[in-house]
Design a protein around this motif. Structure first.
Motif: not given
Length: 191
Positions: A60, A69-74
């Motif tokens: 992260y 691209m923090s929206y891809l964390q999950t």
């Protein structure tokens, strides 16, 4: 150092992942029939959560956040967890066959254990750095292990008691888990 100790105690006792946040109930209720099996599951969860916390924090902080691209964390966290669980499963299958067989289907279920994903997401939400993430992961996994081993000990003793017919099996286990949860709320004023 004081802050790390507060994170560890807070995540293990005050905000116990199973008894306060109600995450990871499937292995908590499914594997807690014997203390030995519960301790083995706890050790596997300690390994997976600790390593997942470290790897997720690094990914992260150094890949997702800088690249926007923090929206891809999950999705990324789920892939990291799945890879770690596969590693643990291969290790246990080769080196600890009896524990591997006793954990059965619950070992691959660590991949979908919401407690493991919850730790990674909590670390991001609380903006923990790498060390804080690892300490939080260790604390949460130790708290999970404490809870599952305590429930297993109580369940082993319940087997030898005269439980009314309507409460035998799952009902008495759920009542016991509820009473444990109430007892753990006593830690809420600790930190």
């Amino acid at each position: 150092m004081k802050e790390l100790l507060l994170i560890a105690i807070g995540s293990a006792l005050v905000n116990n992942v199973v008894l306060s946040q109600f995450l990871g109930l499937c292995p908590f209720l499914g594997v807690s029939k014997k203390v030995e099996t519960s301790a083995g599951m706890g050790a596997a969860v300690i390994f997976v959560i600790t390593i997942a916390s470290a790897v997720a924090s690094l990914i992260y902080d150094f890949i997702l956040l800088p690249s926007g691209m923090s929206y891809l964390q999950t999705i990324v966290f789920i892939l990291v967890i799945a890879g770690l669980v596969q590693f643990v499963e291969m290790f246990l299958k080769k080196n600890m066959v009896s524990l591997y067989e006793s954990l059965g289907v619950y070992l691959p279920l660590i991949t979908t254990n919401c407690a493991v994903l919850g730790v990674a997401l909590t670390n991001v939400t609380k903006a923990y750095n790498f060390i804080q993430s690892v300490v939080n992961g260790i604390g949460i996994s130790v708290g999970f292990t404490i809870a599952i081993v305590l429930l297993a000990g109580v369940r082993e003793r319940i087997e030898h008691n005269d439980v009314p017919y309507n409460f035998q099996g799952s009902p008495i286990v759920l009542i016991t888990a509820g009473l444990m949860s109430i007892a753990f709320f006593g830690f809420s004023g600790l930190i």
